[in-house]
Write a protein that holds these residues in place. Structure first.
Motif, PDB file in Angstrom:
ATOM      1  N   GLU A   1      30.719  42.818   4.742  1.00  0.00           N
ATOM      2  CA  GLU A   1      30.289  43.035   6.118  1.00  0.00           C
ATOM      3  C   GLU A   1      31.028  44.217   6.741  1.00  0.00           C
ATOM      4  O   GLU A   1      30.438  45.014   7.469  1.00  0.00           O
ATOM      5  N   GLU A   2      32.310  44.336   6.446  1.00  0.00           N
ATOM      6  CA  GLU A   2      33.138  45.386   7.022  1.00  0.00           C
ATOM      7  C   GLU A   2      34.045  45.965   5.944  1.00  0.00           C
ATOM      8  O   GLU A   2      34.376  45.290   4.963  1.00  0.00           O
ATOM      9  N   ILE A   3      34.430  47.231   6.145  1.00  0.00           N
ATOM     10  CA  ILE A   3      35.388  47.865   5.241  1.00  0.00           C
ATOM     11  C   ILE A   3      36.430  48.591   6.070  1.00  0.00           C
ATOM     12  O   ILE A   3      36.162  49.053   7.186  1.00  0.00           O
ATOM     13  N   ASP A   4      37.631  48.681   5.520  1.00  0.00           N
ATOM     14  CA  ASP A   4      38.698  49.400   6.208  1.00  0.00           C
ATOM     15  C   ASP A   4      38.675  50.868   5.790  1.00  0.00           C
ATOM     16  O   ASP A   4      37.776  51.324   5.082  1.00  0.00           O
ATOM     17  N   ILE A   5      39.684  51.610   6.215  1.00  0.00           N
ATOM     18  CA  ILE A   5      39.719  53.047   5.958  1.00  0.00           C
ATOM     19  C   ILE A   5      39.783  53.349   4.464  1.00  0.00           C
ATOM     20  O   ILE A   5      39.147  54.291   3.979  1.00  0.00           O
ATOM     21  N   GLU A   6      40.509  52.530   3.708  1.00  0.00           N
ATOM     22  CA  GLU A   6      40.603  52.766   2.269  1.00  0.00           C
ATOM     23  C   GLU A   6      39.268  52.503   1.580  1.00  0.00           C
ATOM     24  O   GLU A   6      38.863  53.235   0.675  1.00  0.00           O
ATOM     25  N   GLY A   7      38.585  51.457   2.019  1.00  0.00           N
ATOM     26  CA  GLY A   7      37.267  51.179   1.453  1.00  0.00           C
ATOM     27  C   GLY A   7      36.257  52.256   1.821  1.00  0.00           C
ATOM     28  O   GLY A   7      35.368  52.597   1.031  1.00  0.00           O
TER      29      GLY A   7
ATOM     30  N   LYS B   1      37.480  50.109  17.861  1.00  0.00           N
ATOM     31  CA  LYS B   1      38.875  50.291  17.452  1.00  0.00           C
ATOM     32  C   LYS B   1      39.429  49.052  16.747  1.00  0.00           C
ATOM     33  O   LYS B   1      40.599  48.681  16.904  1.00  0.00           O
ATOM     34  N   SER B   2      38.590  48.436  15.931  1.00  0.00           N
ATOM     35  CA  SER B   2      39.009  47.231  15.221  1.00  0.00           C
ATOM     36  C   SER B   2      39.722  47.540  13.913  1.00  0.00           C
ATOM     37  O   SER B   2      40.296  46.647  13.290  1.00  0.00           O
ATOM     38  N   GLY B   3      39.659  48.772  13.481  1.00  0.00           N
ATOM     39  CA  GLY B   3      40.271  49.137  12.210  1.00  0.00           C
ATOM     40  C   GLY B   3      39.367  48.896  11.025  1.00  0.00           C
ATOM     41  O   GLY B   3      39.754  49.171   9.884  1.00  0.00           O
ATOM     42  N   THR B   4      38.170  48.381  11.287  1.00  0.00           N
ATOM     43  CA  THR B   4      37.178  48.183  10.231  1.00  0.00           C
ATOM     44  C   THR B   4      35.855  48.788  10.683  1.00  0.00           C
ATOM     45  O   THR B   4      35.631  49.028  11.877  1.00  0.00           O
ATOM     46  N   LEU B   5      34.976  49.005   9.711  1.00  0.00           N
ATOM     47  CA  LEU B   5      33.716  49.687   9.996  1.00  0.00           C
ATOM     48  C   LEU B   5      32.561  48.880   9.423  1.00  0.00           C
ATOM     49  O   LEU B   5      32.622  48.408   8.282  1.00  0.00           O
ATOM     50  N   THR B   6      31.522  48.714  10.235  1.00  0.00           N
ATOM     51  CA  THR B   6      30.308  48.049   9.779  1.00  0.00           C
ATOM     52  C   THR B   6      29.232  49.092   9.505  1.00  0.00           C
ATOM     53  O   THR B   6      29.342  50.255   9.911  1.00  0.00           O
ATOM     54  N   VAL B   7      28.159  48.654   8.842  1.00  0.00           N
ATOM     55  CA  VAL B   7      27.042  49.560   8.560  1.00  0.00           C
ATOM     56  C   VAL B   7      26.394  50.019   9.861  1.00  0.00           C
ATOM     57  O   VAL B   7      25.998  51.180  10.001  1.00  0.00           O
TER      58      VAL B   7
END
Length: 649
Positions: free
Chosen positions: A446-452, A398-404
């Motif tokens: 490394e990480e992307i948010d919902i828009e990315g 629940k960090s608001g970002t997503l990793t591979v």
């Protein structure tokens, strides 16, 4: 040694109504044998109680509409012992439709590609009821279907009935799409059913027989022998190739005086024929047709058809021209049947062109109705519609970002639920998911948010394609749906499908996934083209023999398999049969005692001529005439006997 037997029957236990039968066997040596048996006494307590368990739930009612590729595949794989299965279809047979073009020219006989439905269902586990009738209306609100039998009106009893269902499987196929072109229904032949192929076969011979009459001019002969095929798809191309082979191998020897007047034209609205195939196959087919003298007119749209001319318009120049014809075959696609259109209006799909289902073949908006085959189309769920739910499910911390790594944890469920995801990766040759994490300048993140995440997956829905309306698709859908029905109770307790990104838990079943095994296009002259899995393309004589082997192996029974192979062998040895005989395959024929069972009114000349073939009608009328003469002779004899008796008295 002498044996004496004495039977003694005694009531041992009255309450249990058991009779004990004693038999004492005495012999001369003084020894004895004693035997007994037990039997229920119905005279005391009545018949035994029934073993029926009232707690056993009644079987769910499954109604299947149609016996085409989808319906037949469903019935063949369904465990009918689990359900109360009822099948409704106006045809009491299954037809191997890919061979219909061969039937039009006598390469294969109509009887060789049909298998009675009752022969197929009697081999299944459980009881399957079949009703030869047409579905008139699907009442979704009351879960009933209204049906009507089309069997002869001279038989007693009402032909209309209704069936209730718990599950409904709609597999009634589609009808020919005329695009509301004037004159098509009145002056064109279709190639959708077995009866259509037989009509075309007789019409082709009629054209040649009329052309050789001595009273016709050369221009009239040229018109009668101009065969026009509207539609450059697989059916139209295969018919044109079959007709060309029929003329070159058989008819040219039977009608040598008109061989120079024969012309075959294929009209296609697109830029190429066989435009659903690989481009190499389309070009090969056009080149071969050019060598064979078959004229291919692409980029033309038919405006109208009458009994003498077909009017069309060239898209490039806008020029309108009329061409005389002797026979027109219309093969331009499919349209929804009226009963399905009415059902779509009931469930709010009236604006669609075809019945929409989800990935589990369930009709959208109907929990208990499934649709397979040409009458339906799968409405694949878009990734962008669920993008927020997918992101939330993958973002476990629940960090608001997503990793591979987080995406890989749910990757299997994404691929199963959204097949366009995998297709996109293959089309772009993406082997590493980190490629999706690149920014607009090509730098890794490394990480992307919902828009990315939305940007990374925004082009994947472009890989969504509707499945073609082919026998291969319908057959696989029927097999898949039967497996779901067979495992419904088990999968409801232990779901096997992907996770629900919107909601909790998992889907009950794995979604339907079509597997393409390739497609063939026979081009005549013992040559064919094939599009095989893995982007393989084959063309030539060897491909034709591959076509023979595949189509023989795909027959639904050993009976039809042997008949088709024997027809091919007969054609190689003796050629095709060019006799113009009436269609007796599906007409009701009288039994030996039919004539004596009917009243004289039913056997009027007009009735017999309309109901039976000419040969059978002549036999029936001759038999009636003989019977009437015998009756008159008996009356005269009886009258004379009466006169003699009165004279003697």
């Amino acid at each position: 040694m002498t044996i004496h037997a004495v039977n003694i029957k005694a009531l041992v236990v009255k309450e249990s109504s058991i009779l004990l039968s004693l038999t004492v066997y005495n012999n001369s040596s003084g020894g004895g044998l004693l035997s007994y048996s037990e039997s229920q006494s119905e005279s005391i307590t009545g018949p035994p109680a029934s073993n029926t368990n009232s707690d056993v739930p009644a079987k769910k009612k499954v109604v299947v509409l149609g016996t085409g590729w989808g319906g037949t595949s469903f019935l063949k794989d369904l465990n009918a012992s689990l359900y109360d299965v009822q099948v409704v279809s106006p045809c009491n047979y299954f037809a191997f439709t890919p061979l219909l073009p061969s039937v039009t020219c006598g390469t294969v006989e109509a009887r060789s590609i049909v298998e009675p439905v009752r022969n197929m269902v009697k081999k299944r586990k459980g009881d399957i009821k079949f009703w030869e009738a047409e579905c008139l209306k699907i009442d979704h609100a009351n879960k009933t279907v209204l049906c009507r039998s089309n069997i002869g009106n001279n038989l007693v009893g009402s032909g209309e009935f209704s069936l209730e269902y718990d599950y409904l499987v709609v597999a009634i196929g589609a009808q020919v799409n005329t695009f509301n072109t004037p004159g098509v229904k009145e002056h064109c032949h279709f190639l959708k059913e077995v009866e259509d192929a037989q009509k075309i076969r007789r019409a082709v011979i009629d054209c040649f027989e009329k052309a050789v009459l001595p009273s016709l001019s050369d221009e009239e002969r040229r018109t009668n022998l101009h065969f026009v095929v509207v539609g450059g798809g697989p059916t139209g191309v295969e018919f044109a190739a079959e007709l060309h082979d029929h003329f070159q191998e058989d008819l040219v020897n039977l009608y040598p005086s008109v061989k120079d007047f024969v012309k075959i034209t294929v009209i296609q609205s697109g830029d190429h024929i066989l435009n659903t195939f690989d481009e190499r196959i389309s070009l090969f087919a056009e080149e071969k047709f050019g060598r064979d003298g078959i004229k291919v007119q692409t980029g033309c749209r038919v405006l109208s058809v009458d009994d003498k001319n077909i009017t069309m318009k060239a898209k490039s120049t806008g020029e309108i021209c009329s061409v005389p014809h002797g026979l027109v075959i219309w093969s331009t696609g499919i349209a929804t049947r009226p009963v399905v259109r009415d059902f779509m209006e009931q469930i709010g799909q009236g604006k669609r062109h075809v019945l929409a289902t989800n990935e589990w073949l369930r009709v959208k908006g109907c929990e208990s109705v499934y649709a397979i085959g040409d009458c339906s189309s799968i409405d694949q769920q878009k990734i962008m519609d669920d993008i927020s739910a997918i992101f939330e499910a993958a973002d476990k911390d629940k960090s608001g970002t997503l990793t591979v790594a987080e995406l890989k944890d749910v990757l299997d469920d994404i691929i199963v639920r959204y097949p366009q995801f995998e297709l996109y990766l293959k089309s772009k040759h993406i082997l590493d998911l980190s490629t999706l994490w690149k920014d607009s300048e090509g730098n890794y993140r490394e990480e992307i948010d919902i828009e990315g995440f939305k940007m990374a997956l925004s082009h994947m829905d472009s890989q969504m394609k509707s499945l073609p309306a082919t026998a291969q698709v319908a057959s696989q859908q029927g097999e898949y749906l039967a497996r779901c029905f067979n495992r419904m109770h088990q999968c409801e307790e232990h779901p096997e499908g992907p996770r629900r990104f919107k909601g909790s838990g998992r889907h009950t079943f794995l979604p339907f996934r079509y597997k393409h095994f390739g497609q063939f296009a026979p081009l005549g002259g013992e040559q064919a083209a094939a599009e095989l899995p893995g982007d393989w393309v084959a063309m030539g004589h060897s491909t034709q023999w591959l076509w023979y082997s595949v189509y023989a192996s795909k027959q639904v029974s050993w009976r039809t398999r042997m008949l088709v192979i024997s027809d091919w062998t007969r054609r190689f040895i003796f050629g095709r049969d060019s006799s113009r005989y009436p269609n007796t395959v599906y007409m009701q024929q009288p039994t030996s005692n039919t004539l004596t069972q009917r009243t004289p009114e039913c056997l009027s000349t007009s009735y017999v001529s309309q109901r039976y073939t000419p040969l059978t009608a002549r036999k029936l009328l001759e038999r009636r005439r003989v019977r009437e003469e015998d009756g008159q002779r008996r009356k005269r004899k009886k009258k004379l006997l009466g006169q003699w008796r009165s004279h003697d008295q």
